[in-house]
Scaffold this motif. Structure first.
Motif, PDB file in Angstrom:
ATOM      1  N   GLY A 161       0.895  -1.307   0.205  1.00  0.00           N
ATOM      2  CA  GLY A 161       0.020  -0.110  -0.127  1.00  0.00           C
ATOM      3  C   GLY A 161       0.913   1.257  -0.051  1.00  0.00           C
ATOM      4  O   GLY A 161       0.647   2.130  -0.812  1.00  0.00           O
ATOM      5  N   GLN A 162       1.847   1.244   1.041  1.00  0.00           N
ATOM      6  CA  GLN A 162       2.625   2.341   1.054  1.00  0.00           C
ATOM      7  C   GLN A 162       3.472   2.749  -0.643  1.00  0.00           C
ATOM      8  O   GLN A 162       3.483   3.805  -0.936  1.00  0.00           O
ATOM      9  CB  GLN A 162       3.836   2.194   2.083  1.00  0.00           C
ATOM     10  N   GLU A 179      -6.467  -5.158   2.407  1.00  0.00           N
ATOM     11  CA  GLU A 179      -6.066  -6.500   2.710  1.00  0.00           C
ATOM     12  C   GLU A 179      -5.256  -6.492   4.017  1.00  0.00           C
ATOM     13  O   GLU A 179      -5.295  -7.536   4.644  1.00  0.00           O
ATOM     14  CB  GLU A 179      -5.561  -7.247   1.343  1.00  0.00           C
ATOM     15  N   SER A 180      -4.499  -5.598   4.202  1.00  0.00           N
ATOM     16  CA  SER A 180      -3.423  -5.595   5.329  1.00  0.00           C
ATOM     17  C   SER A 180      -4.461  -5.676   6.738  1.00  0.00           C
ATOM     18  O   SER A 180      -3.993  -6.548   7.475  1.00  0.00           O
ATOM     19  CB  SER A 180      -2.697  -4.294   5.364  1.00  0.00           C
ATOM     20  N   ALA A 181      -5.709  -4.830   6.548  1.00  0.00           N
ATOM     21  CA  ALA A 181      -6.408  -4.797   7.871  1.00  0.00           C
ATOM     22  C   ALA A 181      -7.390  -6.288   8.034  1.00  0.00           C
ATOM     23  O   ALA A 181      -7.128  -6.744   8.929  1.00  0.00           O
ATOM     24  CB  ALA A 181      -7.524  -3.620   7.603  1.00  0.00           C
ATOM     25  N   LEU A 199      -7.008   0.815   8.880  1.00  0.00           N
ATOM     26  CA  LEU A 199      -8.464   0.858   8.145  1.00  0.00           C
ATOM     27  C   LEU A 199      -8.638   2.660   7.914  1.00  0.00           C
ATOM     28  O   LEU A 199      -9.381   2.931   7.042  1.00  0.00           O
ATOM     29  CB  LEU A 199      -9.561   0.452   9.240  1.00  0.00           C
ATOM     30  N   GLN A 200      -8.115   3.406   8.847  1.00  0.00           N
ATOM     31  CA  GLN A 200      -8.483   4.656   8.749  1.00  0.00           C
ATOM     32  C   GLN A 200      -7.304   5.256   7.585  1.00  0.00           C
ATOM     33  O   GLN A 200      -7.876   6.042   6.662  1.00  0.00           O
ATOM     34  CB  GLN A 200      -7.946   5.550   9.990  1.00  0.00           C
ATOM     35  N   GLU A 201      -6.304   4.786   7.363  1.00  0.00           N
ATOM     36  CA  GLU A 201      -5.724   5.072   6.167  1.00  0.00           C
ATOM     37  C   GLU A 201      -6.005   4.557   4.853  1.00  0.00           C
ATOM     38  O   GLU A 201      -5.995   5.365   3.741  1.00  0.00           O
ATOM     39  CB  GLU A 201      -4.212   4.352   6.360  1.00  0.00           C
ATOM     40  N   LEU A 203      -9.276   4.231   4.441  1.00  0.00           N
ATOM     41  CA  LEU A 203     -10.525   5.082   4.374  1.00  0.00           C
ATOM     42  C   LEU A 203     -10.332   6.320   3.848  1.00  0.00           C
ATOM     43  O   LEU A 203     -11.040   6.911   2.891  1.00  0.00           O
ATOM     44  CB  LEU A 203     -11.184   5.405   5.589  1.00  0.00           C
ATOM     45  N   GLN A 204      -9.086   6.961   4.115  1.00  0.00           N
ATOM     46  CA  GLN A 204      -8.725   8.238   3.582  1.00  0.00           C
ATOM     47  C   GLN A 204      -8.103   7.992   2.143  1.00  0.00           C
ATOM     48  O   GLN A 204      -8.716   8.839   1.231  1.00  0.00           O
ATOM     49  CB  GLN A 204      -7.686   8.796   4.594  1.00  0.00           C
ATOM     50  N   THR A 205      -7.636   6.992   1.685  1.00  0.00           N
ATOM     51  CA  THR A 205      -6.981   6.830   0.467  1.00  0.00           C
ATOM     52  C   THR A 205      -8.438   6.426  -0.410  1.00  0.00           C
ATOM     53  O   THR A 205      -8.346   7.008  -1.573  1.00  0.00           O
ATOM     54  CB  THR A 205      -6.300   5.611   0.324  1.00  0.00           C
ATOM     55  N   SER A 206      -9.394   5.699  -0.075  1.00  0.00           N
ATOM     56  CA  SER A 206     -10.705   5.129  -0.812  1.00  0.00           C
ATOM     57  C   SER A 206     -11.450   6.523  -0.990  1.00  0.00           C
ATOM     58  O   SER A 206     -11.833   6.651  -2.211  1.00  0.00           O
ATOM     59  CB  SER A 206     -11.218   4.360   0.196  1.00  0.00           C
ATOM     60  N   ARG A 207     -11.436   7.528  -0.291  1.00  0.00           N
ATOM     61  CA  ARG A 207     -12.248   8.628  -0.526  1.00  0.00           C
ATOM     62  C   ARG A 207     -11.670   9.406  -1.702  1.00  0.00           C
ATOM     63  O   ARG A 207     -12.500  10.269  -2.314  1.00  0.00           O
ATOM     64  CB  ARG A 207     -12.132   9.692   0.706  1.00  0.00           C
ATOM     65  N   GLY A 208     -10.452   9.274  -2.015  1.00  0.00           N
ATOM     66  CA  GLY A 208      -9.906  10.136  -3.199  1.00  0.00           C
ATOM     67  C   GLY A 208      -9.801   9.169  -4.489  1.00  0.00           C
ATOM     68  O   GLY A 208      -9.656   9.747  -5.583  1.00  0.00           O
ATOM     69  N   ILE A 209     -10.512   8.050  -4.439  1.00  0.00           N
ATOM     70  CA  ILE A 209     -10.723   7.338  -5.733  1.00  0.00           C
ATOM     71  C   ILE A 209     -11.886   7.808  -6.400  1.00  0.00           C
ATOM     72  O   ILE A 209     -12.851   8.249  -6.070  1.00  0.00           O
ATOM     73  CB  ILE A 209     -11.167   5.849  -5.393  1.00  0.00           C
ATOM     74  N   THR A 210     -11.547   8.115  -7.795  1.00  0.00           N
ATOM     75  CA  THR A 210     -12.883   8.721  -8.710  1.00  0.00           C
ATOM     76  C   THR A 210     -13.712   7.684  -9.341  1.00  0.00           C
ATOM     77  O   THR A 210     -14.743   8.176  -9.868  1.00  0.00           O
ATOM     78  CB  THR A 210     -11.931   9.565  -9.840  1.00  0.00           C
ATOM     79  N   ASN A 211     -13.443   6.498  -9.193  1.00  0.00           N
ATOM     80  CA  ASN A 211     -13.987   5.467  -9.825  1.00  0.00           C
ATOM     81  C   ASN A 211     -15.079   4.914  -8.813  1.00  0.00           C
ATOM     82  O   ASN A 211     -15.053   4.404  -7.795  1.00  0.00           O
ATOM     83  CB  ASN A 211     -13.125   4.062 -10.127  1.00  0.00           C
TER      84      ASN A 211
END
Length: 444
Positions: A161-162, A179-181, A199-201, A203-211
């Motif tokens: 992920g990193q 998957e890590s979580a 999970l918080q990380e 979630l923050q990454t998911s919110r930036g997804i445009t699909n």
């Protein structure tokens, strides 16, 4: 392959140019998933390279031939090519070569060896090769899963992920973190605080997804993990955001049914039973329109549980009966014994001792047929059945037995509806990408 194309290449630059043309054409064939054509082109390139003085070109052709064999499902032959590459230049740290060797072992189901070479590949990639490093870490993680090492898998997914975040691959980063979580939870050796951090990380990454479709799926998955950790408010927020993605062109009846089911289950968990009724009812109707009986049965169970906690036992019994039929239609024994357990408690609260006993006995029979791994539910049902018998035996003959039984049941047993009552819709396990992501070498 066009013979005139090869001839043209040969006339313009001699044998090296022809080999380069074959290599480029083989790579294009692989991109189109034409593996047989790719193998034929790379094989010819390698044979031609053998007529030249031994050097980098020959090594590159052998490397590509090994990748083509592996992609074509002939991993053992591919591995032999990779090993010869290593023997020619044993001192060179070649991360792509280690990656391909790992994939070959992966295809051969020799996962311990694959892990060793994926780790070599990860260690060999330079800081600027975040894409390749992330891919190797994902493959490494799934090998660890197959070896039963959830802790190492979780760690590798986190590193992947990193790497993907550094490479700007937000979608892949979010999936790796999810998957890590997941495997952190499965391993049991990680603190809840650490899991919540990942999970918080994610979630923050998911919110930036445009699909919107992928974003909704990831938010649902993250919500399910929050629910596993009993962080119900956070789970509800995820499901709510996922529902917002499921509109307009992204509308999917099944996806909306899943999210409504999960939102309803969260409201049940938070004891907001009146609020949960709308979600459960709508999800059951949507599953019904899709003739998806499992999802419909689960939603009806959630609805029945909410009614039972509101002490509307008649409505609860009706919904449990509908759920029982849904599970029976698809042969879901686990669903059937759980519903029968709920019906037993419901009828006890209605004062119907005979029916309560009958459903508890039916639950025990179905439980035996379902071959569950744990006997805990069986012991619980036996205790409930005993409670009914004890309560009936303790009632004075002069009182209305049904009324007295109902009063007794509602005061002592209504809290026993809760076991196995939260039915979230869980997606199939995320599947890794196909093992054909082999590294190819281009001639300079």
């Amino acid at each position: 392959m066009s013979s005139s194309g090869v001839a043209g290449s040969s006339e313009n630059g001699g044998l090296p140019a022809e080999i380069e043309w074959l290599t480029r054409s083989g790579s294009q064939a692989l991109e189109k998933d034409d593996r047989d054509q790719a193998l034929a082109l790379f094989k010819k390139a390698f044979l031609l390279s053998n007529t030249l003085p031994e050097g980098q070109m020959q090594r590159t052709c052998l490397f590509n031939l090994g990748a083509a064999y592996t992609a074509a499902g002939r991993a053992q032959k591919g591995l032999k090519c990779f090993v010869k590459c290593r023997l020619q230049e044993p001192e060179q740290r070649d991360a792509d070569l280690h990656f391909n060797i790992a994939i070959a072992y992966d295809e051969l189901k020799e996962y311990a060896k694959a892990v060793r070479f994926y780790r070599k590949a990860v260690g060999g990639y330079a800081p600027g090769q975040a894409n390749s490093k992330g891919d190797a870490l994902i493959k490494l993680a799934y090998c660890c899963v197959r070896l039963g090492d959830a802790t190492s898998a979780a760690e590798s997914f986190s590193w992947a992920g990193q790497s993907y975040q550094h490479a700007g691959r937000r979608e892949d980063a979010a999936m790796a973190l999810r998957e890590s979580a997941n495997y952190m939870i499965r391993s049991g050796g990680v603190s809840e605080e650490q899991v919540l951090g990942v999970l918080q990380e994610c979630l923050q990454t998911s919110r930036g997804i445009t699909n919107p479709s992928l974003k909704g799926k990831l938010l649902n998955d993250v919500g399910l993990h929050y629910a596993e950790l009993k962080s119900f408010h956070a789970a509800g927020q995820c499901f709510s955001e996922a529902l917002a993605c499921c509109s307009g062109q992204n509308f999917s009846i099944r996806r909306r049914a899943v999210l409504l089911q999960n939102m309803g289950a969260i409201h049940n968990a938070l004891q907001r039973y009146a609020e949960s009724l709308t979600y459960h009812t709508e999800s059951a109707e949507m599953y019904g329109s899709l003739v998806e009986r499992k999802g419909q049965g689960e939603s009806l169970c959630n609805l029945a549980y909410a009614y039972s906690q509101m002490k509307n036992y008649q409505a609860a019994a009706l919904r449990y009966q509908e759920a029982l039929q849904a599970f029976a239609d698809i042969g879901d024994l686990r669903g059937q014994w759980q519903v029968c357990e709920g019906l037993g408690a419901t009828h006890f609260c209605l004062g119907n001792a005979d029916q309560a006993l009958s459903y508890y006995k039916q639950a025990l029979v179905l439980f035996g047929e379902s071959k569950e791994a744990s006997d805990v539910p069986k012991e619980r049902i036996w205790r409930k059945l005993k409670d009914v018998l004890d309560s009936v035996g303790a009632l004075p003959e002069s009182k209305s037995r049904r009324q007295a039984l109902s009063t007794c049941a509602q005061s002592s047993l209504s809290t026993k509806f809760g076991e196995d009552s939260l039915r979230f819709s869980v997606p199939k396990q995320h599947c890794e990408r196909p093992g054909s992501e082999l590294r190819m070498g281009m001639l300079q």
